[in-house]
Design an enzyme around this catalytic site. Structure first.
Site, PDB file in Angstrom:
ATOM      1  N   LYS A  60      38.239  35.596  32.859  1.00 38.57           N
ATOM      2  CA  LYS A  60      37.830  37.002  32.940  1.00 38.57           C
ATOM      3  C   LYS A  60      36.791  37.300  31.866  1.00 38.57           C
ATOM      4  CE  LYS A  60      42.210  38.383  35.044  1.00 38.57           C
ATOM      5  NZ  LYS A  60      43.551  38.971  34.911  1.00 38.57           N
ATOM      6  N   GLN A 104      47.570  41.442  30.699  1.00 39.54           N
ATOM      7  CA  GLN A 104      47.853  40.295  31.575  1.00 39.54           C
ATOM      8  C   GLN A 104      49.361  40.163  31.810  1.00 39.54           C
ATOM      9  OE1 GLN A 104      45.421  38.566  33.062  1.00 39.54           O
ATOM     10  NE2 GLN A 104      46.776  37.120  34.078  1.00 39.54           N
ATOM     11  N   ASP A 127      43.140  47.114  36.638  1.00 41.47           N
ATOM     12  CA  ASP A 127      43.958  46.418  37.641  1.00 41.47           C
ATOM     13  C   ASP A 127      44.358  47.323  38.802  1.00 41.47           C
ATOM     14  OD1 ASP A 127      44.435  43.723  36.982  1.00 41.47           O
ATOM     15  OD2 ASP A 127      45.966  44.253  35.495  1.00 41.47           O
TER      16      ASP A 127
END
Ligand code: GUN
Length: 303
Positions: A60, A104, A127
């Site tokens: 990422k 995460q 997200d």
């Protein structure tokens, strides 16, 4: 269309190609933001040392940098307390140079994932996991879209696959893929307008339903679960599965397979996404889209 009795050979839907097209568009949007003095910033918080998470987080960050965005990776030790993590999220919520961020998953067992997600400012929720963003998506007024289902939808749109009026069967009901995927495909608009059925581990005669799918989207986490007899001739099949299975012929002793028996299903489907090389590259791509969108929203608010 296949002629009766002849083998159909499916067209491949490749996330690498689709994501390249989207990255080209993102670079232009990033350049436009920079010309107005804004460098989009994405932060990723990683708690602990889960090996798969380390790889995802590194990828990422690298993608952010290759697009000319600001990338911040915050590594916190395994023993981080809930209060310490919530305090870090508070800092990111207030930091004007960070437009979007994510924590995460999975988190170490002692941490409360729900409370963590709820504490992320919805306008920075890259997200799209915050309940307010999930709700907005459901009512057709999204700030962001969740990355993996959004990636699948872009693969369909950009491969010229008609979705309006088609029967989409989603296999799996996770909060990250199955549920939002179903919600997105039933919305009004481009790449949607579908008739949606969701099947899962408790569905009776699942194969009878998957065989009715014009578009079959599979995210159930079971290697090669979907066999050729479960697929209608000419269906479009999107495989979201990533399962590592033993393979002594490989140097590392294992390889990735999807939730679809690709070798058998490719002769029946009209189009299919392979694993690896299918949906995989789309998730990071759509995360980058969310980060750029967050920066665009912040910039519009500032003016
Ligand atoms: N772990 C695996 N996939 C994801 C994802 O898309 N977002 C986050 N935050 N964690 C993950």
């Amino acid at each position: 269309m296949a002629i009766k009795g002849e083998k159909m050979v499916a067209r491949l839907i490749l996330g690498k190609e689709v994501s390249e097209e989207i990255y080209g568009e993102l670079r232009q949007r990033i350049a436009a933001l920079k010309s107005r003095g804004v460098v989009p910033g994405l932060a990723v918080v990683l708690v602990g040392s889960d090996p798969a998470s380390q790889v995802y987080v590194r990828k990422k960050g690298e993608m952010c940098e290759s697009l000319g965005m600001r990338s911040v990776t915050i590594r916190m030790p395994e023993e981080t307390t809930q209060a310490e993590l919530l305090s870090k999220i508070g800092e990111l919520n207030r930091d004007p140079s960070i437009h979007g961020f994510l924590v995460q998953l999975p988190l170490p067992k002692h941490l409360d994932e729900k409370e963590v997600i709820n504490s992320i400012a919805p306008e920075k929720d890259a997200d799209c996991f915050h309940p307010s963003n999930v709700g907005r998506m459901l009512i057709g007024e999204p700030l962001f879209l969740p990355a993996t289902p959004a990636g699948v939808q872009q693969m369909l749109i950009r491969s010229g696959i008609e979705t309006a009026g088609k029967h989409v069967v989603v296999v799996g009901r996770s909060n990250i893929v199955g549920k939002p995927m179903a919600a997105m495909m039933m919305q009004k608009g481009s790449g949607a307008d579908s008739t949606v059925t969701v099947v899962h581990s408790r569905t009776k005669d699942l194969a009878a339903i998957t065989r009715q799918a014009d578009i079959l989207i599979v995210a159930i986490g079971k290697p090669r679960f979907i066999t050729a007899d479960m697929v209608k001739e000419g269906a479009v099949v999107i495989d979201v599965g990533t399962n590592r299975i033993d393979d002594p012929s490989r140097p590392n002793g294992s390889r990735l397979v999807g939730d679809v028996d690709f070798e058998a299903v490719k002769d029946k489907a009209s189009a299919i996404s392979p694993v690896p090389g299918g949906v995989g590259p789309m998730t990071i791509c759509m995360l980058m889209c969310n980060a750029v969108r967050a920066a665009e929203m912040a910039e519009a608010d500032r003016r």
